[in-house]
Scaffold this motif. Structure first.
Motif, PDB file in Angstrom:
ATOM      1  N   VAL A 214       2.249   1.758  -3.488  1.00  0.00           N
ATOM      2  CA  VAL A 214       1.224   2.313  -4.382  1.00  0.00           C
ATOM      3  C   VAL A 214       1.088   3.817  -4.158  1.00  0.00           C
ATOM      4  O   VAL A 214       1.006   4.604  -5.116  1.00  0.00           O
ATOM      5  CB  VAL A 214      -0.127   1.600  -4.165  1.00  0.00           C
ATOM      6  N   PHE A 215       1.081   4.231  -2.893  1.00  0.00           N
ATOM      7  CA  PHE A 215       0.986   5.656  -2.573  1.00  0.00           C
ATOM      8  C   PHE A 215       2.207   6.416  -3.088  1.00  0.00           C
ATOM      9  O   PHE A 215       2.083   7.519  -3.640  1.00  0.00           O
ATOM     10  CB  PHE A 215       0.844   5.823  -1.063  1.00  0.00           C
TER      11      PHE A 215
ATOM     12  N   ASN B  27       4.063   5.559  -5.595  1.00  0.00           N
ATOM     13  CA  ASN B  27       3.967   5.596  -7.054  1.00  0.00           C
ATOM     14  C   ASN B  27       3.057   6.732  -7.510  1.00  0.00           C
ATOM     15  O   ASN B  27       3.327   7.416  -8.507  1.00  0.00           O
ATOM     16  CB  ASN B  27       3.447   4.253  -7.565  1.00  0.00           C
ATOM     17  N   LEU B  28       1.974   6.945  -6.781  1.00  0.00           N
ATOM     18  CA  LEU B  28       1.063   8.041  -7.119  1.00  0.00           C
ATOM     19  C   LEU B  28       1.723   9.399  -6.893  1.00  0.00           C
ATOM     20  O   LEU B  28       1.621  10.300  -7.732  1.00  0.00           O
ATOM     21  CB  LEU B  28      -0.219   7.936  -6.288  1.00  0.00           C
ATOM     22  N   THR B  29       2.395   9.562  -5.765  1.00  0.00           N
ATOM     23  CA  THR B  29       3.018  10.857  -5.454  1.00  0.00           C
ATOM     24  C   THR B  29       4.208  11.156  -6.367  1.00  0.00           C
ATOM     25  O   THR B  29       4.530  12.323  -6.585  1.00  0.00           O
ATOM     26  CB  THR B  29       3.484  10.891  -3.988  1.00  0.00           C
ATOM     27  N   SER B  30       4.856  10.108  -6.903  1.00  0.00           N
ATOM     28  CA  SER B  30       5.986  10.345  -7.803  1.00  0.00           C
ATOM     29  C   SER B  30       5.545  11.010  -9.099  1.00  0.00           C
ATOM     30  O   SER B  30       6.349  11.644  -9.788  1.00  0.00           O
ATOM     31  CB  SER B  30       6.704   9.028  -8.111  1.00  0.00           C
ATOM     32  N   ASN B  31       4.260  10.859  -9.453  1.00  0.00           N
ATOM     33  CA  ASN B  31       3.727  11.486 -10.665  1.00  0.00           C
ATOM     34  C   ASN B  31       3.183  12.891 -10.407  1.00  0.00           C
ATOM     35  O   ASN B  31       2.739  13.555 -11.342  1.00  0.00           O
ATOM     36  CB  ASN B  31       2.607  10.617 -11.257  1.00  0.00           C
ATOM     37  N   PHE B  32       3.209  13.313  -9.150  1.00  0.00           N
ATOM     38  CA  PHE B  32       2.739  14.652  -8.804  1.00  0.00           C
ATOM     39  C   PHE B  32       3.931  15.603  -8.841  1.00  0.00           C
ATOM     40  O   PHE B  32       4.664  15.758  -7.873  1.00  0.00           O
ATOM     41  CB  PHE B  32       2.107  14.627  -7.415  1.00  0.00           C
TER      42      PHE B  32
ATOM     43  N   PRO C  49       9.754  10.150  -3.486  1.00  0.00           N
ATOM     44  CA  PRO C  49       9.057   8.931  -3.912  1.00  0.00           C
ATOM     45  C   PRO C  49       9.878   8.077  -4.874  1.00  0.00           C
ATOM     46  O   PRO C  49       9.901   6.843  -4.759  1.00  0.00           O
ATOM     47  CB  PRO C  49       7.791   9.469  -4.595  1.00  0.00           C
TER      48      PRO C  49
ATOM     49  N   LYS D 222       0.841  -1.213   0.000  1.00  0.00           N
ATOM     50  CA  LYS D 222       0.000   0.000   0.000  1.00  0.00           C
ATOM     51  C   LYS D 222       0.871   1.255   0.000  1.00  0.00           C
ATOM     52  O   LYS D 222       0.561   2.249  -0.672  1.00  0.00           O
ATOM     53  CB  LYS D 222      -0.934  -0.009   1.203  1.00  0.00           C
TER      54      LYS D 222
END
Length: 278
Positions: free
Chosen positions: A96-97, A99-104, A156, A93
């Motif tokens: 996954v979080f 991975n999401l923040t790395s695209n921000f 991230p 988990k």
């Protein structure tokens, strides 16, 4: 149709994409950096290397990239070490979080920081009402503000790169070291960190290259008020009075050479470290 031909046919759209959006722009940039209205020339590189303002941009970019990569790497080392103490589902988990923040990143990231730490940001106003002067001297639109943003989007990526390296440290190694009387500190200093060192060096080089080529976040925060190599390239391409795409191409090539040199030094350090471990 043979299997090999089928595979090549299926790869054709991907190869075409690489050709159009990577190879062609790269070749055009190289040719543009060696040309002007009179034809082939090296004057663009001479102008870039003789320009104190451009050299200052390279110095600022390299310094900012190296410091942000180092801080993100150190923080991630401890963060991943703490992650390994959680169960597998929780670690998944967290990844996954991450991975999401790395695209921000880019303009949305800069906008988020402006809302929180800008001149009228949430934390700035909140601290002022509380009578706390901790952020009174802090400016998001300065070098320290840029460093904070760079560290944020480096973390991230650093964590996701270091996680497999930590995962490679096998439990039986720790058990064997404990049976021989080694403390956890001695295990990590004598066994764990030396084994992980090639991966750590490689992670640092990736983080350094990632920060060196960053443009959108820095431009959104400082526009042209802070001198970075990537911002100079953008300014020369758009041009306040007239554009200089040839000079911008030369700076981009020099920036690419800097990245490649850092990667080669990293590869040399990794090979030397692995030889010393054998």
């Amino acid at each position: 149709m043979s299997t090999k031909k089928q595979s090549l046919f299926l790869l054709l759209p991907f190869l075409l994409f690489i050709l159009l959006f990577f190879i062609v722009p790269l070749v055009y940039m190289l040719l543009s950096s060696f040309s002007n209205s009179d034809g082939f020339t090296l004057m663009q590189y001479k102008a870039a290397l003789d320009n104190v303002f451009i050299l200052q941009g390279f110095k600022n970019s390299i310094t900012l990239s190296a410091i942000s990569a180092l801080i993100a790497l150190v923080v991630s080392l401890f963060a991943v070490y703490a992650m390994m103490r959680f169960s597998e589902p929780i670690r998944e988990k967290i990844l996954v979080f991450m991975n999401l923040t790395s695209n921000f990143s880019g303009v949305p990231l800069a906008f988020a920081f402006i809302i929180l730490l800008g001149n009228s940001g949430l934390f700035i106003l909140m601290f002022e009402k509380m009578g706390i002067d901790a952020l009174s001297s802090f400016s998001l639109y300065s070098w320290s503000g840029l460093l904070l943003v760079y560290i944020y989007f480096q973390l991230p990526l650093s964590l996701m790169l270091l996680y497999p390296i930590y995962y490679g440290i096998q439990q039986q190694w720790k058990d064997a070291a404990a049976l021989l009387g080694a403390s956890p500190f001695h295990f990590w200093t004598k066994i764990g960190v030396p084994i992980m060192l090639p991966g750590i060096i490689g992670t640092f080089s990736i983080l350094f290259a990632n920060a060196l080529g960053a443009y959108a976040s820095a431009y959104a925060l400082t526009s042209s008020n802070y001198n970075l190599a990537a911002i100079r390239i953008g300014a020369l391409l758009t041009g306040d009075i007239f554009a200089q795409p040839e000079l911008a191409s030369a700076i981009a090539v020099l920036l690419g050479v800097t990245m490649i040199t850092a990667m080669l030094l990293s590869e040399w350090s990794i090979k030397r470290t692995r030889r010393n471990l054998q």
